[in-house]
Motif scaffolding. Structure first.
Motif, PDB file in Angstrom:
ATOM      1  N   ILE A 304       0.863  -1.180   0.000  1.00 51.50           N
ATOM      2  CA  ILE A 304       0.000   0.000   0.000  1.00 51.50           C
ATOM      3  C   ILE A 304       0.900   1.231   0.000  1.00 51.50           C
ATOM      4  CG2 ILE A 304      -1.734   1.293   1.288  1.00 51.50           C
ATOM      5  CD1 ILE A 304      -2.578  -1.316   2.604  1.00 51.50           C
ATOM      6  N   PRO A 305       0.803   2.094  -1.039  1.00 51.10           N
ATOM      7  CA  PRO A 305      -0.107   2.030  -2.184  1.00 51.10           C
ATOM      8  C   PRO A 305       0.306   0.932  -3.166  1.00 51.10           C
ATOM      9  CG  PRO A 305       1.429   3.833  -2.452  1.00 51.10           C
ATOM     10  CD  PRO A 305       1.680   3.281  -1.086  1.00 51.10           C
ATOM     11  N   SER A 306      -0.522   0.688  -4.151  1.00 52.45           N
ATOM     12  CA  SER A 306      -0.282  -0.394  -5.100  1.00 52.45           C
ATOM     13  C   SER A 306       0.774   0.010  -6.127  1.00 52.45           C
ATOM     14  CB  SER A 306      -1.582  -0.738  -5.834  1.00 52.45           C
ATOM     15  OG  SER A 306      -1.991   0.347  -6.651  1.00 52.45           O
ATOM     16  N   VAL A 307       1.325  -1.007  -6.791  1.00 51.41           N
ATOM     17  CA  VAL A 307       2.255  -0.755  -7.884  1.00 51.41           C
ATOM     18  C   VAL A 307       1.593   0.088  -8.958  1.00 51.41           C
ATOM     19  CG1 VAL A 307       3.517  -1.858  -9.776  1.00 51.41           C
ATOM     20  CG2 VAL A 307       3.637  -2.816  -7.475  1.00 51.41           C
ATOM     21  N   GLN A 308       0.311  -0.178  -9.230  1.00 56.08           N
ATOM     22  CA  GLN A 308      -0.404   0.583 -10.244  1.00 56.08           C
ATOM     23  C   GLN A 308      -0.503   2.053  -9.857  1.00 56.08           C
ATOM     24  OE1 GLN A 308      -1.543  -0.696 -13.310  1.00 56.08           O
ATOM     25  NE2 GLN A 308      -1.621   1.518 -13.665  1.00 56.08           N
ATOM     26  N   SER A 309      -0.743   2.332  -8.582  1.00 57.55           N
ATOM     27  CA  SER A 309      -0.832   3.727  -8.125  1.00 57.55           C
ATOM     28  C   SER A 309       0.499   4.450  -8.319  1.00 57.55           C
ATOM     29  CB  SER A 309      -1.227   3.774  -6.647  1.00 57.55           C
ATOM     30  OG  SER A 309      -2.515   3.243  -6.447  1.00 57.55           O
ATOM     31  N   ILE A 310       1.594   3.762  -8.026  1.00 54.37           N
ATOM     32  CA  ILE A 310       2.909   4.371  -8.206  1.00 54.37           C
ATOM     33  C   ILE A 310       3.197   4.573  -9.685  1.00 54.37           C
ATOM     34  CG2 ILE A 310       5.379   4.039  -7.843  1.00 54.37           C
ATOM     35  CD1 ILE A 310       4.688   2.480  -5.316  1.00 54.37           C
ATOM     36  N   SER A 311       2.838   3.589 -10.500  1.00 51.76           N
ATOM     37  CA  SER A 311       3.021   3.705 -11.941  1.00 51.76           C
ATOM     38  C   SER A 311       2.211   4.870 -12.511  1.00 51.76           C
ATOM     39  CB  SER A 311       2.613   2.393 -12.619  1.00 51.76           C
ATOM     40  OG  SER A 311       2.734   2.482 -14.012  1.00 51.76           O
ATOM     41  N   ASP A 312       0.943   4.993 -12.077  1.00 54.67           N
ATOM     42  CA  ASP A 312       0.091   6.097 -12.539  1.00 54.67           C
ATOM     43  C   ASP A 312       0.667   7.449 -12.118  1.00 54.67           C
ATOM     44  OD1 ASP A 312      -1.621   4.250 -13.621  1.00 54.67           O
ATOM     45  OD2 ASP A 312      -3.071   4.342 -11.966  1.00 54.67           O
ATOM     46  N   LEU A 313       1.238   7.493 -10.923  1.00 55.26           N
ATOM     47  CA  LEU A 313       1.846   8.722 -10.433  1.00 55.26           C
ATOM     48  C   LEU A 313       3.005   9.142 -11.318  1.00 55.26           C
ATOM     49  CD1 LEU A 313       2.413  10.946  -8.323  1.00 55.26           C
ATOM     50  CD2 LEU A 313       3.732   9.245  -7.035  1.00 55.26           C
ATOM     51  N   PHE A 324       7.641   1.450 -17.439  1.00 52.36           N
ATOM     52  CA  PHE A 324       7.700   0.003 -17.587  1.00 52.36           C
ATOM     53  C   PHE A 324       7.536  -0.641 -16.217  1.00 52.36           C
ATOM     54  CE2 PHE A 324       9.960   1.887 -21.033  1.00 52.36           C
ATOM     55  CZ  PHE A 324       9.643   1.098 -22.132  1.00 52.36           C
ATOM     56  N   THR A 325       6.632  -1.584 -16.121  1.00 54.63           N
ATOM     57  CA  THR A 325       6.463  -2.362 -14.894  1.00 54.63           C
ATOM     58  C   THR A 325       6.966  -3.763 -15.178  1.00 54.63           C
ATOM     59  OG1 THR A 325       4.505  -1.077 -14.307  1.00 54.63           O
ATOM     60  CG2 THR A 325       4.855  -3.151 -13.142  1.00 54.63           C
ATOM     61  N   GLU A 344       8.374  -8.729  -6.868  1.00 55.77           N
ATOM     62  CA  GLU A 344       9.056  -7.437  -6.904  1.00 55.77           C
ATOM     63  C   GLU A 344       8.841  -6.833  -8.288  1.00 55.77           C
ATOM     64  OE1 GLU A 344      11.520  -4.508  -5.028  1.00 55.77           O
ATOM     65  OE2 GLU A 344      10.733  -6.377  -4.242  1.00 55.77           O
ATOM     66  N   PHE A 345       8.501  -5.558  -8.320  1.00 54.61           N
ATOM     67  CA  PHE A 345       8.276  -4.876  -9.587  1.00 54.61           C
ATOM     68  C   PHE A 345       9.238  -3.714  -9.738  1.00 54.61           C
ATOM     69  CE2 PHE A 345       4.472  -7.298  -9.380  1.00 54.61           C
ATOM     70  CZ  PHE A 345       4.014  -7.434 -10.690  1.00 54.61           C
ATOM     71  N   LEU A 346       9.564  -3.417 -10.963  1.00 57.29           N
ATOM     72  CA  LEU A 346      10.444  -2.311 -11.306  1.00 57.29           C
ATOM     73  C   LEU A 346       9.671  -1.369 -12.210  1.00 57.29           C
ATOM     74  CD1 LEU A 346      13.456  -1.837 -10.586  1.00 57.29           C
ATOM     75  CD2 LEU A 346      14.023  -2.700 -12.850  1.00 57.29           C
ATOM     76  N   ILE A 347       9.580  -0.131 -11.809  1.00 59.39           N
ATOM     77  CA  ILE A 347       8.848   0.879 -12.570  1.00 59.39           C
ATOM     78  C   ILE A 347       9.863   1.898 -13.059  1.00 59.39           C
ATOM     79  CG2 ILE A 347       6.962   2.552 -12.529  1.00 59.39           C
ATOM     80  CD1 ILE A 347       5.953   1.043 -10.003  1.00 59.39           C
ATOM     81  N   ILE A 348       9.963   2.073 -14.380  1.00 63.18           N
ATOM     82  CA  ILE A 348      11.010   2.906 -14.959  1.00 63.18           C
ATOM     83  C   ILE A 348      10.411   4.030 -15.785  1.00 63.18           C
ATOM     84  CG2 ILE A 348      13.056   2.937 -16.436  1.00 63.18           C
ATOM     85  CD1 ILE A 348      13.441  -0.009 -15.839  1.00 63.18           C
TER      86      ILE A 348
END
Length: 354
Positions: A304-313, A324-325, A344-348
């Protein structure tokens, strides 16, 4: 290319097992960068890997004890402390007025009486060293030894009794817990001799909160605290406050929280990036500050927050850039080995479309 050997780390959330895969994903995207800023440096694994790769590295961490480790592995290029010198730091110097802060305030909490006395003497002797290289090596071997002698490698519980009365089970290493500081110092000095090196760059380690760090680089790596959706959040400060106290030994007495069973030392306690309710706002400010850099964020899928929330941010902060996730596969932490569904996810976020 031969596998890169890395220092052993027991830091909660360490990316030691994943850093090679993280780096491969970055390289596979063809990203060009010469310098790296590691904003939540921890025990410096990503910084160390970047140093091995020949990058100019800036390590940052909010905690003094971690920064000492970062300086030793990233900023310094050698170990000058001998085993004989390290052992001598456990012995009191004649006529020196030693304080007994650990002995008198942390009895039966983390270490035995004998170990508490050794810690008091060692850290005060280390602080008398004029050679920074040797002083940082002394910090490194003490901090690593303290971590390895603790159940779960953490300090958020008053549980010396667990270590002393342990009869075997699914976790822990009683034999390691009971090794003397003399034994462990040799182990970690050998580690320093193996892993300190010069990559030909002017690398730097600094001590700021991520929000207050003004350093910049071509690539900014962000590995923030993780908030599990399944249990209460224990801050990194709570997990490692004792080591932060040792790194600020002369300030311990005025910062002991005597209302807590574990006598938490409140030095450098901060709410930054430690509250789910403000995490995204703080992360947004961080990303905007480094708007000209490649942004690489590590996170887990069930937080929390989700990977999607961080990606959207990241998309909102940089609408002209791609994100990229990347699923880095299944793994488990020491405290959560049974949950194989944690990924584990990587957001670039990059400067140009890839």
């Amino acid at each position: 290319m031969p596998e890169i050997k890395l220092p052993i780390t027991r830091y909660y959330g360490s990316k030691r097992k994943l850093v090679g895969r993280i780096w491969n994903e970055i390289e596979n995207l063809g990203l060009e960068f010469d310098s790296v800023l590691d904003l939540f440096g921890g025990t410096a694994i990503f910084s160390y890997y970047s140093k091995v790769k020949g990058k100019q590295v800036t390590y940052n961490d909010i905690f003094s004890f971690n920064t000492a480790i970062g300086k030793k592995l990233i900023q310094h290029n050698s170990n000058e402390l001998t085993y004989e010198e390290a052992i001598s730091l456990l012995e009191p110097q004649q006529g020196y007025p030693y304080q007994k802060i650990i002995q008198e305030n942390f009895q039966n909490i983390y270490f035995t009486d004998t170990e508490n006395r050794q810690i008091d003497i060692f850290i005060q002797n280390a602080n008398l060293l004029e050679n920074e290289n040797k002083k940082l090596s002394a910090y490194y071997i003490l901090f690593q030894s303290c971590i390895i002698k603790r159940p779960y490698n953490l300090f958020h519980r008053n549980n010396l009794s667990m270590r002393l009365n342990y009869n075997g089970g699914s976790f822990g290493n009683k034999k390691t817990w009971e090794r003397t500081f003399e034994e462990l110092f040799l182990r970690f000095l050998n580690e320093l001799d193996e892993f300190t090196f010069d990559n030909g760059r002017n690398n730097l380690a600094v001590n700021f909160s991520a929000a207050d760090c003004l350093e910049t680089a071509d690539l900014v790596y962000i590995d923030p605290p993780y908030f599990s959706s399944s249990r209460n959040h224990t801050t990194y400060h709570s997990k490692y406050h004792f080591l932060e106290g040792l790194a600020n030994y002369n300030r311990i007495l005025e910062h002991i929280n005597h209302t807590k069973n574990n006598r938490e030392i409140t030095i450098n306690k901060s709410d930054q990036f430690e509250k789910p309710s403000t995490f995204l706002t703080e992360l947004e400010q961080l990303i905007l500050r480094h708007n000209e850099s490649i942004i690489v964020i590590s996170y887990r899928n069930n937080g929390i927050p989700s990977v999607q929330s961080i990606s959207d941010l990241l998309v909102r902060c940089r609408p002209d850039r791609q994100v990229f996730t990347l699923d880095l596969g299944l793994y488990g932490y020491a405290l959560n080995k049974g949950n194989q569904f944690n990924n584990e996810f990587l957001i670039i976020g990059t400067n140009d479309p890839i």
